[in-house]
Design a protein around this motif. Structure first.
Motif, mmCIF file in Angstrom:
data_model
loop_
_atom_site.group_PDB
_atom_site.id
_atom_site.type_symbol
_atom_site.label_atom_id
_atom_site.label_comp_id
_atom_site.label_asym_id
_atom_site.label_seq_id
_atom_site.Cartn_x
_atom_site.Cartn_y
_atom_site.Cartn_z
ATOM 1 N N LEU A 83 -82.725 -19.078 -6.748
ATOM 2 C CA LEU A 83 -82.450 -17.662 -6.525
ATOM 3 C C LEU A 83 -83.553 -16.945 -5.763
ATOM 4 N N GLY A 84 -84.649 -17.610 -5.479
ATOM 5 C CA GLY A 84 -85.747 -16.965 -4.777
ATOM 6 C C GLY A 84 -86.561 -16.026 -5.635
ATOM 7 N N LEU A 85 -86.422 -16.094 -6.952
ATOM 8 C CA LEU A 85 -87.155 -15.204 -7.856
ATOM 9 C C LEU A 85 -88.556 -15.714 -8.158
ATOM 10 N N ALA A 86 -88.758 -17.018 -8.053
ATOM 11 C CA ALA A 86 -90.054 -17.614 -8.375
ATOM 12 C C ALA A 86 -90.330 -18.762 -7.411
ATOM 13 N N ARG A 87 -91.601 -19.014 -7.209
ATOM 14 C CA ARG A 87 -92.018 -20.152 -6.391
ATOM 15 C C ARG A 87 -92.637 -21.197 -7.307
ATOM 16 N N ALA A 88 -92.064 -22.403 -7.278
ATOM 17 C CA ALA A 88 -92.618 -23.536 -8.017
ATOM 18 C C ALA A 88 -93.314 -24.454 -7.023
ATOM 19 N N TRP A 89 -94.484 -24.965 -7.389
ATOM 20 C CA TRP A 89 -95.216 -25.832 -6.470
ATOM 21 C C TRP A 89 -96.036 -26.861 -7.249
ATOM 22 N N ALA A 90 -96.407 -27.901 -6.536
ATOM 23 C CA ALA A 90 -97.275 -28.947 -7.071
ATOM 24 C C ALA A 90 -98.125 -29.480 -5.923
ATOM 25 N N TYR A 91 -99.271 -30.073 -6.275
ATOM 26 C CA TYR A 91 -100.209 -30.573 -5.278
ATOM 27 C C TYR A 91 -100.309 -32.096 -5.346
ATOM 28 N N ILE A 92 -100.605 -32.674 -4.203
ATOM 29 C CA ILE A 92 -101.091 -34.054 -4.139
ATOM 30 C C ILE A 92 -102.364 -34.039 -3.304
ATOM 31 N N TRP A 93 -103.236 -34.982 -3.579
ATOM 32 C CA TRP A 93 -104.527 -35.058 -2.874
ATOM 33 C C TRP A 93 -104.756 -36.524 -2.495
ATOM 34 N N PRO A 94 -104.259 -36.948 -1.345
ATOM 35 C CA PRO A 94 -104.357 -38.371 -0.978
ATOM 36 C C PRO A 94 -105.812 -38.804 -0.792
ATOM 37 N N SER A 95 -106.105 -39.973 -1.301
ATOM 38 C CA SER A 95 -107.470 -40.505 -1.175
ATOM 39 C C SER A 95 -107.678 -41.277 0.126
ATOM 40 N N GLU A 96 -106.580 -41.733 0.760
ATOM 41 C CA GLU A 96 -106.707 -42.522 1.982
ATOM 42 C C GLU A 96 -106.901 -41.605 3.195
ATOM 43 N N PRO A 97 -107.992 -41.785 3.959
ATOM 44 C CA PRO A 97 -108.183 -40.957 5.160
ATOM 45 C C PRO A 97 -107.316 -41.457 6.313
ATOM 46 N N LEU A 98 -107.193 -40.637 7.333
ATOM 47 C CA LEU A 98 -106.441 -40.978 8.534
ATOM 48 C C LEU A 98 -107.413 -41.166 9.695
ATOM 49 N N LEU A 99 -107.057 -42.037 10.618
ATOM 50 C CA LEU A 99 -107.940 -42.387 11.723
ATOM 51 C C LEU A 99 -107.634 -41.529 12.951
ATOM 52 N N VAL A 100 -108.698 -41.057 13.597
ATOM 53 C CA VAL A 100 -108.584 -40.308 14.851
ATOM 54 C C VAL A 100 -109.364 -41.070 15.919
ATOM 55 N N TYR A 101 -108.683 -41.449 16.998
ATOM 56 C CA TYR A 101 -109.328 -42.168 18.091
ATOM 57 C C TYR A 101 -110.289 -41.241 18.853
ATOM 58 N N PRO A 102 -111.261 -41.812 19.556
ATOM 59 C CA PRO A 102 -112.083 -40.969 20.436
ATOM 60 C C PRO A 102 -111.272 -40.458 21.608
ATOM 61 N N ALA A 103 -111.612 -39.263 22.067
ATOM 62 C CA ALA A 103 -110.928 -38.700 23.238
ATOM 63 C C ALA A 103 -111.377 -39.462 24.480
ATOM 64 N N PRO A 104 -110.452 -39.982 25.290
ATOM 65 C CA PRO A 104 -110.854 -40.713 26.501
ATOM 66 C C PRO A 104 -111.446 -39.776 27.544
ATOM 67 N N GLU A 105 -112.323 -40.317 28.364
ATOM 68 C CA GLU A 105 -112.922 -39.552 29.456
ATOM 69 C C GLU A 105 -111.822 -39.116 30.425
ATOM 70 N N PRO A 106 -111.759 -37.817 30.781
ATOM 71 C CA PRO A 106 -110.664 -37.366 31.654
ATOM 72 C C PRO A 106 -110.726 -37.949 33.055
ATOM 73 N N ASP A 107 -111.922 -38.098 33.618
ATOM 74 C CA ASP A 107 -112.102 -38.661 34.958
ATOM 75 C C ASP A 107 -113.254 -39.651 34.904
ATOM 76 N N GLY A 108 -113.172 -40.643 35.769
ATOM 77 C CA GLY A 108 -114.242 -41.627 35.792
ATOM 78 C C GLY A 108 -113.948 -42.751 36.747
#
Length: 326
Positions: A167-192
């Motif tokens: 009915l939109g009268l209340a907001r129910a929520w729950a949290y998760i907190w993942p322990s596994e990190p995500l990998l980010v590659y290095p940004a490639p050189e734009p010119d070279g």
């Protein structure tokens, strides 16, 4: 009071809410992890019912009092229904394909639930990003776009799953907190400069830039030799084009860290990342030589590319304390 006006209250609740530390997925929501607060509409209805109740008692109006009790019972039942939307929901996994730093990371959350219960209106929130979580036949997925700034590991904060149904009268929520990190590659050189010379037992002599066997024309990149510029086609296109000569397919491209000593630390990483992408795009076999690590390759393909970019992403930073972060 609107939900957006509760940042201070939310901050205090988050510090007390479960989980209080990173956890391993999968996770199932139970009653101890689900929290409920009224929405702005719920607060309005509460005030309206209180006003109606006072008026009904003051004027001894039994039909009005009955209406207040019926509406109050429906509102109370909506709290239970909102709780049941999340109760038993199972967060199976959170993953994302690595991207170069600076590009958005597509975070995917996979959920499951008993197919007998209808769950609608679920949303996933991470920072300012949010996306709907639709369940079909007991399984669902949500995808969010997260900004990235630095190479390496991106440690996730709390992820919130919420609903305002039915009915939109209340907001129910729950949290998760993942322990596994995500990998980010290095940004490639734009010119070279282009890829270095190939080496290996099957390597043939590379065609000289002054030769006639042109493979194709490409846009000029900073560092290209002037003698490789195709002046006539460049004049027709009104932009500089460079002759790209056919590379010997048997030659292994060697990407060496120590050969780039003239570049700054992060500049070496960006150039090597760019060369890995170029070698992969051209279908060349390549190997990567980094300080203090075993040589990767020679090889090619998505698995070899990932291994090389992962090694570059996880190189220790020049400044201590920033090894992990997106």
């Amino acid at each position: 009071m609107a939900d957006g006006r509760w940042p201070a209250l939310r901050g205090r609740l988050e510090s007390l809410a479960r989980p209080r530390q990173p956890e391993t997925l999968p996770v199932t929501f139970d009653r101890r992890r689900i929290y409920i607060l009224p929405t702005a509409f719920g607060m309005f209805l509460l005030g309206l019912l209180l006003t109606m109740g006072v008026g009904a008692l003051n004027y001894n109006n039994n039909p009005a009092l009955l209406l207040v009790l019926l509406l109050g019972g429906a509102a109370h039942s909506s709290l239970l229904a909102a709780h049941l939307q999340l109760s038993g929901l199972r967060i199976v996994a959170i993953d994302a394909e690595p991207v170069p730093a600076g590009k958005p990371l597509r975070l995917r959350l996979h959920a499951a639930a008993e197919p007998g219960r209808d769950r609608r209106g679920l949303e996933v929130h991470y920072g300012t990003a949010h996306a709907p979580l639709g369940l079909s036949a007991g399984h669902g997925e949500a995808e969010l776009s997260l900004p990235t700034r630095m190479r390496g590991w991106l440690d996730l904060e709390r992820v919130r799953i919420s609903t305002t149904r039915p009915l939109g009268l209340a907001r129910a929520w729950a949290y998760i907190w993942p322990s596994e990190p995500l990998l980010v590659y290095p940004a490639p050189e734009p010119d070279g400069p282009p890829l270095p010379e190939g080496r290996g037992e099957t390597a043939r002599a590379r065609l000289h830039p002054a030769g006639d066997d042109v493979h194709h024309l490409r846009d000029y990149r900073r560092g290209d030799a002037r003698r490789a510029i195709a002046w006539k086609p460049s004049a027709r296109r009104d932009s500089l084009l460079v002759r790209e000569y056919e590379q010997p397919q048997g030659a292994d491209v060697v990407l060496e860290w120590r050969a780039l000593s003239a570049l700054p630390y992060e500049g070496r990483i960006r150039r090597l990342a760019r060369w890995v992408d170029e070698a992969e795009r051209d279908g060349r076999r390549y190997r990567l030589e980094l300080p203090g690590q075993p040589t990767l390759g020679p090889g090619r393909g998505s698995a070899h590319r990932h291994a090389c970019l992962r090694a570059l992403a996880l190189l220790p930073p020049l400044v201590t304390g920033h090894a992990r972060g997106g």
